[in-house]
Design a protein around this motif. Sequence first.
Motif, PDB file in Angstrom:
ATOM      1  N   ASN A  31     -15.126   6.580  -2.583  1.00 33.60           N
ATOM      2  CA  ASN A  31     -15.921   5.820  -3.548  1.00 33.60           C
ATOM      3  C   ASN A  31     -14.989   4.461  -3.664  1.00 33.60           C
ATOM      4  O   ASN A  31     -14.011   4.649  -3.708  1.00 33.60           O
ATOM      5  N   GLU A  72      -2.777   9.152  -0.722  1.00 35.78           N
ATOM      6  CA  GLU A  72      -2.453   7.873  -1.607  1.00 35.78           C
ATOM      7  C   GLU A  72      -1.944   6.606  -0.503  1.00 35.78           C
ATOM      8  O   GLU A  72      -2.422   5.664  -0.825  1.00 35.78           O
ATOM      9  N   ALA A  75      -5.481   5.217   0.453  1.00 33.82           N
ATOM     10  CA  ALA A  75      -5.891   4.317  -0.357  1.00 33.82           C
ATOM     11  C   ALA A  75      -5.272   3.143  -0.415  1.00 33.82           C
ATOM     12  O   ALA A  75      -5.944   1.977  -0.488  1.00 33.82           O
ATOM     13  N   LYS A  94     -10.912  -0.594  -6.476  1.00 34.47           N
ATOM     14  CA  LYS A  94     -10.500   0.453  -6.931  1.00 34.47           C
ATOM     15  C   LYS A  94     -10.963   1.517  -5.654  1.00 34.47           C
ATOM     16  O   LYS A  94     -12.105   1.199  -5.298  1.00 34.47           O
ATOM     17  N   LYS A  96     -11.426   5.635  -4.569  1.00 30.83           N
ATOM     18  CA  LYS A  96     -11.194   7.098  -5.087  1.00 30.83           C
ATOM     19  C   LYS A  96     -11.386   7.684  -3.474  1.00 30.83           C
ATOM     20  O   LYS A  96     -12.456   7.837  -3.137  1.00 30.83           O
ATOM     21  N   CYS A  98     -11.427  11.787  -2.072  1.00 31.77           N
ATOM     22  CA  CYS A  98     -11.237  13.232  -2.336  1.00 31.77           C
ATOM     23  C   CYS A  98     -11.511  13.768  -1.214  1.00 31.77           C
ATOM     24  O   CYS A  98     -12.107  13.736  -0.086  1.00 31.77           O
ATOM     25  N   CYS A 112      -8.534  14.715  -5.631  1.00 30.44           N
ATOM     26  CA  CYS A 112      -8.799  13.161  -5.364  1.00 30.44           C
ATOM     27  C   CYS A 112      -7.801  12.482  -5.856  1.00 30.44           C
ATOM     28  O   CYS A 112      -6.690  13.110  -6.501  1.00 30.44           O
ATOM     29  N   ILE A 114      -7.002   8.369  -7.082  1.00 34.47           N
ATOM     30  CA  ILE A 114      -7.751   6.959  -7.546  1.00 34.47           C
ATOM     31  C   ILE A 114      -6.626   5.901  -7.615  1.00 34.47           C
ATOM     32  O   ILE A 114      -5.695   6.071  -8.195  1.00 34.47           O
ATOM     33  N   ASP A 116      -6.115   1.718  -8.032  1.00 37.13           N
ATOM     34  CA  ASP A 116      -6.633   0.274  -8.463  1.00 37.13           C
ATOM     35  C   ASP A 116      -5.707  -0.552  -8.421  1.00 37.13           C
ATOM     36  O   ASP A 116      -4.620  -0.334  -8.536  1.00 37.13           O
TER      37      ASP A 116
END
Length: 119
Positions: A31, A72, A75, A94, A96, A98, A112, A114, A116
Amino acid sequence: MGKIVLENIKLFGFHGCMPEEKYVGSHYTINLEVEFDFYKASINDDLSKTINYVDLYSIVKKEMNINSKLIEHLAQRIIQRIKEDNKSLVRYTKVKICKENPPLQGNVDRVCVILDDCD
């Protein structure tokens, strides 16, 4: 200020520290939220005044194809790439990520992270 949100991007990747994760791979759900001022685009109906969500999807897909030990790290790469490609527009991002059915010694649907980042 507004946001573009891409929900439940489904991709396959080879991320993880365990040897089997690098060979077998796993399904991922991503996401993404990107906040920026798209007032001019909303008034003028002009794609050049906004961030194209097709480009955002492409960034996520390309970064998913680069293996990482940690989601991580994945992301962080996604956020950095979005910021690099849209320097003057992005206010907040941001992501996310998973991992579906992670290789744990238990019954867990997903793990997951997350991350930001705001300018």
